[in-house]
Scaffold this motif. Structure first.
Motif, mmCIF file in Angstrom:
data_model
loop_
_atom_site.group_PDB
_atom_site.id
_atom_site.type_symbol
_atom_site.label_atom_id
_atom_site.label_comp_id
_atom_site.label_asym_id
_atom_site.label_seq_id
_atom_site.Cartn_x
_atom_site.Cartn_y
_atom_site.Cartn_z
ATOM 1 N N UNK A 1 54.383 44.371 41.319
ATOM 2 C CA UNK A 1 54.869 44.075 42.669
ATOM 3 C C UNK A 1 55.928 45.066 43.129
ATOM 4 N N UNK A 2 56.734 45.558 42.218
ATOM 5 C CA UNK A 2 57.787 46.498 42.616
ATOM 6 C C UNK A 2 57.221 47.862 42.979
ATOM 7 N N UNK A 3 56.027 48.181 42.480
ATOM 8 C CA UNK A 3 55.355 49.411 42.891
ATOM 9 C C UNK A 3 54.756 49.179 44.270
ATOM 10 N N UNK A 4 55.349 49.798 45.276
ATOM 11 C CA UNK A 4 54.908 49.551 46.648
ATOM 12 C C UNK A 4 54.541 50.862 47.312
ATOM 13 N N UNK A 5 54.427 50.851 48.607
ATOM 14 C CA UNK A 5 54.059 52.026 49.382
ATOM 15 C C UNK A 5 53.325 51.576 50.611
ATOM 16 N N UNK A 6 52.274 52.299 50.942
ATOM 17 C CA UNK A 6 51.421 51.930 52.053
ATOM 18 C C UNK A 6 50.061 51.544 51.459
ATOM 19 N N UNK A 7 50.070 50.386 50.808
ATOM 20 C CA UNK A 7 48.915 49.982 50.001
ATOM 21 C C UNK A 7 47.842 49.337 50.870
ATOM 22 N N UNK A 8 46.608 49.741 50.628
ATOM 23 C CA UNK A 8 45.478 49.273 51.412
ATOM 24 C C UNK A 8 44.790 48.074 50.773
ATOM 25 N N UNK A 9 44.330 48.273 49.555
ATOM 26 C CA UNK A 9 43.666 47.187 48.857
ATOM 27 C C UNK A 9 43.754 47.452 47.359
ATOM 28 N N UNK A 10 43.142 46.572 46.572
ATOM 29 C CA UNK A 10 43.246 46.661 45.122
ATOM 30 C C UNK A 10 42.022 46.010 44.506
ATOM 31 N N UNK A 11 41.836 46.253 43.215
ATOM 32 C CA UNK A 11 40.741 45.594 42.504
ATOM 33 C C UNK A 11 41.084 45.455 41.034
ATOM 34 N N UNK A 12 40.709 44.291 40.480
ATOM 35 C CA UNK A 12 40.832 44.041 39.046
ATOM 36 C C UNK A 12 39.572 44.518 38.323
ATOM 37 N N UNK A 13 39.761 45.121 37.144
ATOM 38 C CA UNK A 13 38.638 45.533 36.309
ATOM 39 C C UNK A 13 39.121 45.899 34.920
ATOM 40 N N UNK A 14 38.425 45.460 33.903
ATOM 41 C CA UNK A 14 38.846 45.687 32.512
ATOM 42 C C UNK A 14 38.294 47.025 32.030
ATOM 43 N N UNK A 15 39.061 48.105 32.259
ATOM 44 C CA UNK A 15 38.521 49.436 31.971
ATOM 45 C C UNK A 15 38.438 49.755 30.486
#
Length: 582
Positions: free
Chosen positions: A143-157
């Protein structure tokens, strides 16, 4: 997420709304006009179909993102086709400028948690689920990593059974973000490699197995005439793919949606572009893609922002929906019907493409469990006014279907990254179809994570093959269509939709690490109705009369891990449910 009011030529508007290439179509949708989901105004962005309270009915989250901030919205499915707006819950009380959202079981405790990307250099949001749809807002690395964030996705790489997180940034030269899940919702920010250091105006992100080698690769779309990114997963590192048209087209790409449109066993991709032609790419294997340049999907110009695949007519191949926004005046959205021969026809006479609006995220999900996927669309502020979101009910037809819900064990609990392959004979021809469970189906979009397959006139499913992300493969044969099934990694099968006197019964969460709830929504219970729970060898471990007529009966005792059976007996008959205690 920044709002850009650009003047688009009249030619583009016409091509994006009233193209002569469109045709009429027989499948129908009904636009829903009542209920809070479609009567609450907002400056909306993301649409996510997720079952937040594990009752067997998908709920809907919609994010809101004006510069001054706005609460997000969560609507609980009441099991009868309606929705109730959630209030007094942290997940709808943030007041932040939110854009995309992504859901997964981040701590493998049996419920879905939520990450929200915020724009305007505002910290992102991470909510953990109590198991009943009550959320806690968390702080920390993600959460502390911010910016101008658009979207995100979870995935077990790294396939360690825990979902990791990727977040896109689209302004101020902010880098995209990769977080490794260390367990118990503790995350480490990855600082090395191009996957964590590339900087573009990034919009959409998908974790998807592009080369069918059993691990999740990463695809990122970029706007502002920048190339797309492909990062090939080598488990211990990522290699950036730099050859091929798909990563050298330098478009203004907002959305990427992956799906096997030609039923050849690998995942193809649609790219939604702003003010330039959209693009459909066929996957030829080994990170080689061919642009389907002659198809109408690649020859439509609009101001496209989001997209989603679904077999809306249950004929055995997936169709495509695309949203349009931020143009000169209100815009129509696009729907393309799969012709079954690797070509598409754009249609103009179905409800989802007859509304002019500024549409953002979109997602398909079967909210009434009737076997046909419905559609929700988020709408943005227009002319200085917030607008209500859109919901379309799929009216169905006579085609068969199956919906499969996966529960991981060695794989992450939500089974993200797992592939399902289904074989059935449709119109006299054996057809294989494939779906991959994902936490982001398009830009600002998350389809129902239950895998839905249309089966046409098939009378039986010959094979259901599950390729768990852990590497375990399972095969089930001679499966009946027209049902919703849970498959639990390790060989357990639990039907989640049964009928007693034409009323639905559901036991949730299943599997469970604690107690169970038996849903009796819609029943007219009578004295003498009862619940009996037995162990795997038939011993009775619990028995009680059903006293609660409000729609849910709690079995609060704790049992040893293993397989159990719950028998519900009413005057209409009895039904047995197989359940798993973890």
């Amino acid at each position: 997420m920044h709002i850009r009011l650009r003047i688009i030529s009249a030619a583009i508007i016409i091509a994006g709304s009233l193209s002569s290439a469109t045709q009429s179509y027989g499948q129908t949708f009904t636009k829903i006009l009542t209920g809070p989901l479609v009567t609450t105004n907002g400056d909306s962005r993301s649409v996510n179909w997720v079952d937040v309270n594990a009752d067997g009915f998908i709920d809907c989250m919609i994010t809101n993102g004006p510069a001054g901030g706005q609460n997000n919205m969560l609507y609980l499915n009441d099991g009868t086709g309606g929705f109730t707006a959630v209030s007094s819950n942290p997940i709808v009380m943030d007041g932040q400028p939110s854009d995309g959202a992504t859901w997964a079981d981040t701590d493998n405790d049996g419920d879905l948690d939520c990450y929200v990307a915020n724009w305007y250099n505002t910290s992102n949001l991470f909510y953990t689920n109590s198991g009943t749809g009550v959320f806690t807002s968390n702080t920390g690395t993600v959460t502390t990593s911010s910016g101008y964030c658009e979207t995100a996705s979870w995935g077990d790489y790294d396939r360690d059974g825990k979902v990791d997180l990727y977040v896109t940034n689209s302004a101020a030269y902010n880098r995209n973000l990769l977080f490794h899940n260390d367990g118990n919702n503790v995350f480490t920010k990855i600082l090395t490699g191009s996957i964590a250091n590339d900087s573009s105006n990034s919009r959409s992100v998908n974790w998807t197995d592009m080369d069918n080698d059993g691990d999740l690769d990463l695809f990122v779309t970029n706007e502002s005439n920048q190339d797309e990114y492909i990062y090939r997963n080598n488990i211990d590192s990522f290699a950036k793919v730099t050859t091929g048209l798909i990563v050298n087209s330098a478009g203004s790409t907002m959305s990427s949606s992956w799906g096997d449109f030609d039923n050849d066993g690998d995942l193809d991709v649609f790219l939604a572009n702003e003010q330039t032609p959209n693009a459909l790419y066929r996957n030829d294997g080994n990170f080689n893609f061919t642009l389907m340049a002659a198809d109408t999907v690649s020859n439509t110009i609009g101001s496209s922002f989001s997209s989603a695949w679904s077999d809306i007519d249950n004929d055995g191949d997936i169709d495509l929906f695309v949203t349009n926004s931020f143009g000169m005046g209100l815009l129509y959205n696009f729907m393309y019907i799969n012709n079954g021969n690797s070509t598409f026809t754009r249609v103009n006479n179905v409800a989802p493409v007859m509304d002019m609006d500024w549409s953002y995220g979109c997602a398909f999900g079967d909210y009434d469990n009737d076997g046909f996927e419905d559609l929700a669309v988020a709408t943005c502020k227009y002319g200085g006014f917030d607008r209500p979101d859109l919901l379309y009910h799929n009216d169905g037809n006579n085609n068969k279907w199956i919906t499969i819900n996966l529960v991981g064990d060695s794989t992450n609990y939500a089974a993200i990254g797992t592939k399902i392959r289904v074989k059935a004979t449709i119109n006299g021809t054996p057809v294989w179809q494939m779906r991959e469970i994902t936490a982001q189906s398009g830009y600002c979009s998350q389809n129902d994570m239950r895998a839905h397959f249309g089966l046409g006139d098939a009378t039986v499913i010959d094979s259901v093959k599950i390729e768990w992300l852990s590497g375990i493969h399972e095969n089930y044969v001679n499966v009946n269509p027209n049902q919703i099934i849970d498959y639990v990694e390790g060989g357990s099968i639990v039907s989640v939709k049964e009928l007693v006197g034409q009323k639905e019964i559901n036991v949730y969460p299943n599997p469970s690490k604690g107690s169970f709830v038996v849903s009796t929504k819609g029943w007219k219970l009578q004295p003498g109705d009862k619940i009996v729970m037995t162990n795997a060898v038939g011993g009775v471990v619990y028995e009680d009369a059903i006293k609660n007529t409000t729609g849910a009966y709690n079995i609060q005792q704790h049992f040893s891990p293993g397989q159990y059976f719950i028998t519900v007996t009413t005057r209409s008959g009895s039904v047995i449910k197989k359940i798993t205690r973890l």
